[in-house]
Write a protein that holds these residues in place. Sequence first.
Motif, mmCIF file in Angstrom:
data_model
loop_
_atom_site.group_PDB
_atom_site.id
_atom_site.type_symbol
_atom_site.label_atom_id
_atom_site.label_comp_id
_atom_site.label_asym_id
_atom_site.label_seq_id
_atom_site.Cartn_x
_atom_site.Cartn_y
_atom_site.Cartn_z
ATOM 1 N N ILE A 123 -51.282 -97.433 55.567
ATOM 2 C CA ILE A 123 -49.978 -96.611 55.493
ATOM 3 C C ILE A 123 -49.588 -95.487 55.095
ATOM 4 O O ILE A 123 -48.806 -95.330 54.501
ATOM 5 C CB ILE A 123 -50.552 -98.015 53.457
ATOM 6 N N ILE A 124 -50.674 -94.884 54.860
ATOM 7 C CA ILE A 124 -50.466 -93.507 54.472
ATOM 8 C C ILE A 124 -50.238 -92.987 56.219
ATOM 9 O O ILE A 124 -49.414 -91.523 56.012
ATOM 10 C CB ILE A 124 -51.890 -92.695 55.017
ATOM 11 N N LEU A 125 -50.546 -93.285 56.715
ATOM 12 C CA LEU A 125 -50.182 -93.067 58.265
ATOM 13 C C LEU A 125 -48.485 -93.100 58.108
ATOM 14 O O LEU A 125 -47.524 -92.015 58.612
ATOM 15 C CB LEU A 125 -50.805 -93.753 59.769
ATOM 16 N N VAL A 126 -48.236 -94.478 57.788
ATOM 17 C CA VAL A 126 -46.340 -94.658 58.025
ATOM 18 C C VAL A 126 -45.921 -94.197 57.281
ATOM 19 O O VAL A 126 -44.199 -93.530 58.013
ATOM 20 C CB VAL A 126 -46.297 -96.564 57.711
ATOM 21 N N MET A 127 -46.390 -93.779 56.133
ATOM 22 C CA MET A 127 -45.698 -92.852 54.904
ATOM 23 C C MET A 127 -45.586 -91.202 55.316
ATOM 24 O O MET A 127 -44.647 -90.409 55.184
ATOM 25 C CB MET A 127 -46.932 -92.681 53.576
ATOM 26 N N ALA A 128 -46.668 -90.627 56.188
ATOM 27 C CA ALA A 128 -46.561 -89.161 56.681
ATOM 28 C C ALA A 128 -45.125 -89.508 58.056
ATOM 29 O O ALA A 128 -44.426 -88.483 57.602
ATOM 30 C CB ALA A 128 -47.696 -89.253 57.494
ATOM 31 N N ILE A 129 -45.288 -90.980 58.463
ATOM 32 C CA ILE A 129 -44.015 -91.249 59.568
ATOM 33 C C ILE A 129 -42.398 -90.656 59.230
ATOM 34 O O ILE A 129 -41.452 -89.766 59.577
ATOM 35 C CB ILE A 129 -44.073 -91.873 60.983
ATOM 36 N N GLY A 130 -43.102 -91.406 57.902
ATOM 37 C CA GLY A 130 -41.991 -91.678 57.334
ATOM 38 C C GLY A 130 -40.907 -90.761 56.580
ATOM 39 O O GLY A 130 -39.241 -89.637 56.708
ATOM 40 N N HIS A 131 -41.870 -89.696 55.973
ATOM 41 C CA HIS A 131 -41.584 -88.631 55.572
ATOM 42 C C HIS A 131 -41.161 -86.797 57.194
ATOM 43 O O HIS A 131 -40.296 -86.318 56.143
ATOM 44 C CB HIS A 131 -42.742 -87.860 55.054
ATOM 45 N N TYR A 132 -41.600 -87.322 57.697
ATOM 46 C CA TYR A 132 -41.592 -86.265 58.385
ATOM 47 C C TYR A 132 -39.969 -86.473 59.390
ATOM 48 O O TYR A 132 -39.321 -85.718 59.636
ATOM 49 C CB TYR A 132 -42.814 -86.553 59.926
ATOM 50 N N ALA A 133 -39.732 -88.175 59.215
ATOM 51 C CA ALA A 133 -38.662 -88.111 59.844
ATOM 52 C C ALA A 133 -37.422 -87.944 59.095
ATOM 53 O O ALA A 133 -36.108 -87.846 59.603
ATOM 54 C CB ALA A 133 -38.696 -89.594 60.039
ATOM 55 N N LYS A 134 -37.769 -88.479 57.526
ATOM 56 C CA LYS A 134 -36.587 -87.959 56.689
ATOM 57 C C LYS A 134 -36.853 -87.376 55.503
ATOM 58 O O LYS A 134 -37.051 -86.229 55.420
ATOM 59 C CB LYS A 134 -35.833 -89.755 56.087
ATOM 60 N N ASP A 135 -37.847 -87.815 54.501
ATOM 61 C CA ASP A 135 -38.068 -87.390 53.426
ATOM 62 C C ASP A 135 -38.370 -88.092 52.751
ATOM 63 O O ASP A 135 -39.151 -89.782 53.281
ATOM 64 C CB ASP A 135 -36.868 -87.671 52.604
#
Length: 673
Positions: A123-135
Motif C-alpha cells: 500500500i505504501i509502495l502504490v501510494m508513492a507511485i501515485g504521488h510521483y505520477a500526480k499528487d
Amino acid sequence: MTKLAQQLAQSRNFWFWTTLLLVSWVLSTYGRDLAKAVDAKWLIKFPAAWRIPMKGEISAAMSWLVEDAHFGLFTVTEATRSITWLLEQPYQLVLSLFASGFYQGVGQDAVLVFPALSWVFVIILVMAIGHYAKDWWLSSLVGIAFLYLAVFGQWDSSMVTLASIAIAVPIGVWGGILLGIAAYKWWIVELALRPLLDLMQTIPVFAYLVPILFLFGFGPVSALVATIIYAMPPMVRITTLALKSVPTELKEFSLMAGCTPRQTLWKVLIPSAKPTLMVGVNQVIMLSLNMVIIASMIGAGGLGYDVLASLRRLDIGGGLEAGVAIVVLAIALDRVSQAFALQRSPDRPLYAGNSTTLRIMNYPRTLIVLLSGGAIFAIGSFVPQMQTFPEAYELTTGAIWEDVIRTINVNFFDQLEAIKTTLLSVFLVPVKRFLGGIPWIWGLLAVSLIGWRVGGWKVCLLAFLLTAFIIVNGLWAKAMTTVYLCGISVLIACVIGIPVGILSALNSRVDRIVSGIIDTLQTLPSFVYLIPVVMLFRVGDFSAMIAVVLYAIAPAVRYAAQGVRSINPQLIEAGIVSGCTPFQLLRRIRVPLALPEILLGLNQTIMLALSMLVITALVGTRDLGQEVYIALTKADTGRGLVAGLAIAFIAILADRFVAAGANRAKQRYGYES
C-alpha cells in the motif's frame, strides 16, 4: 441533391427494405413447405455433402504441428515450451514477490526463505507511485483501493492477478510498440497487420484459447500468453497512429540536426508521441484486467478464478466481491496510468552535490519506501498482522447480496416470471422463429443485396464471401441464432440507451447519475453479470439477453450524449429563433445532426454484444458462442476457430453496414462533401 431526388431516394429505400422483409417473412414461414412440394430440401438446409471439412482439416493440421512438425533442430512443441519456460521465470519471481513468498526445496520439504511483500508495504509502495505520477489525491485514491482489497478478503487473489498484469503489460506494450514502429516504417507491414489486427479484435477470446491451450499447455503461463495476445492489438494501432501524428516540422528539424534514422525515432518521434502512447498503455492494462476471468479457464488463478468458481456455484456474494475487487484494481491502475500519460516532466533534483546522502535526498519517495519496507519487515517478524492482514478484521458483503436476491425471488417471483414469459412469447420466440426459418440460399442473397444497397459492389462482394463461409461450414442455423440474440439485445440496448444518452446531454444532473451507472457497468467483468441474472431468471435465452444488454448498453448512451453535445450551438439558437418547440428541436435538429455519432455507438454496441454472447454460452444459449465454448472444453481447435471466425465475420459485416450508414448520414447532413 434536390428535394425531388431526395424523395425518390427515400421511396426506393422504402420499397427495397419492405420487399426484402416481406420476401424473408414469406420464405421463413412457407419456405419449408414449398421446398417439400418441389422436392428440393437442399434449398432449406445446406447439404452435408456440400460442406467444406474445414474444422477437421484445421484440427488435423494443429495436431500435426504440435506432434510431428520439425523445424531444423527443434519441434513446435519444444519451441512453445521454451517460450513457456522463459515467461515462467519472471512470472514466478513476481508471483513470489507479491503473493506466495520465496521457498527453498520442493513439495512438502519446501521451506519459506523470504515472505511475500507485506500488505502494508505494498500500500505504501502504490501510494508513492501515485504521488510521483500526480499528487496526494491520487496517492490517497490508490491507497484506499488497495486497502479495500485487504479489508474485504481479496488480497491474496488480487496479488496473483497483479503479478500476471505486471508481466503481461510490459510485454504487451513493448511488443505493440515494436510492431507499431514496423507498421509506421514499412507500408507492407501495415498492410499485412491490418486484417490480422481486425481478426484479433473481433474473434472471440474463447476461440484462440483453444490453440493456445494446444501449444502452451494448461497453466498460468498459457493464460499469460492469451492475455498478451488479447491486449496487444490496441497498442499496435495507437503506436502507428501516434508516430504518424508527430508534426512534420519535428521530423525535418531532427534531419537538419544531423540525427540518424534511429536517433530520430527514439529521441524525437517516440518522446513526442509519449502522451498518445500512454493512452495505449492504459488500454493494454484495462484489456489485461478484462482478460483475467476468461484466462482462468485455461489455468490463471487470482480474482478471475474466484469469479469463475463463484459462477459455477451460483455464489452471488463471492462472485460480486471478486468482481468488485477487479473493478477496484482496474480503477487504481487506470488512474495511475492516466496520470503518467498527462505527466509533463519528472521532478527536478532539490539537492546538488557528490555525496551519496545528498543524491538520496533527491528521491524522497524512494527513501520513504525503502525505510518503511525495512521497518515493516523487521516488525513483521514479531507482529504477523503487519505481514498478513488478520482474518478477524476482514469484512464481507456476500450475505447481503444473497439476501437481496433471495428477497427479490421470494417477493417478486410471479412478476419477474410474467415479464419473462411475456417477452419470450411476444418478442423473442417470434423473432427467433423468423430468423431461424430463413433458407440459407435466400439468406446469402439477402445479405449480399444489403451489402450492395448500403455500400456498393465492394461491400456486396465482402458480404457474399463472408456469408458463404458461414454456410459452407454448416453454421447457418447457429449464426441465425447468434444474429437473433445479438439483434434483440442491441435493439433493446439502443431503445433504452439512446434516449438516456440524449437526456443526459441535455440535463447535467441526469448526466452525473448516468455517468456513474455507466462507469460501473463498463468496469464490471463480463462474467459478473451472469450471476444475479441467472439467479433471478435461470438459464436460457432471456437471461443471456439481459446480460448482453447490461454489458453492451454503455456505448449507446455515451455516443448519443456525445453526438448531441457536439452540435453547433448556433444551429440550436437558429431553431429556437424559428419558433421550434423543444420536441421539434429534438426531432428536427438534435437527433438528425447527432445521427453519425449515434450510429457509431450502434456499431460499438454490436461489437460488445457479440463478444458477450460467447460468455453467455455458460447459461444455456445455442448459438455460435456455445460452439466456441464447447470447442474450448474439448480442446477442438478446428471447431473453435471456425466458429470464432464466423462470429468475427458477423461482426465485420455489421461494422461495414453501420459504417456505410454513418457515412450516408454525414453526407445527408453536410458533415462530408
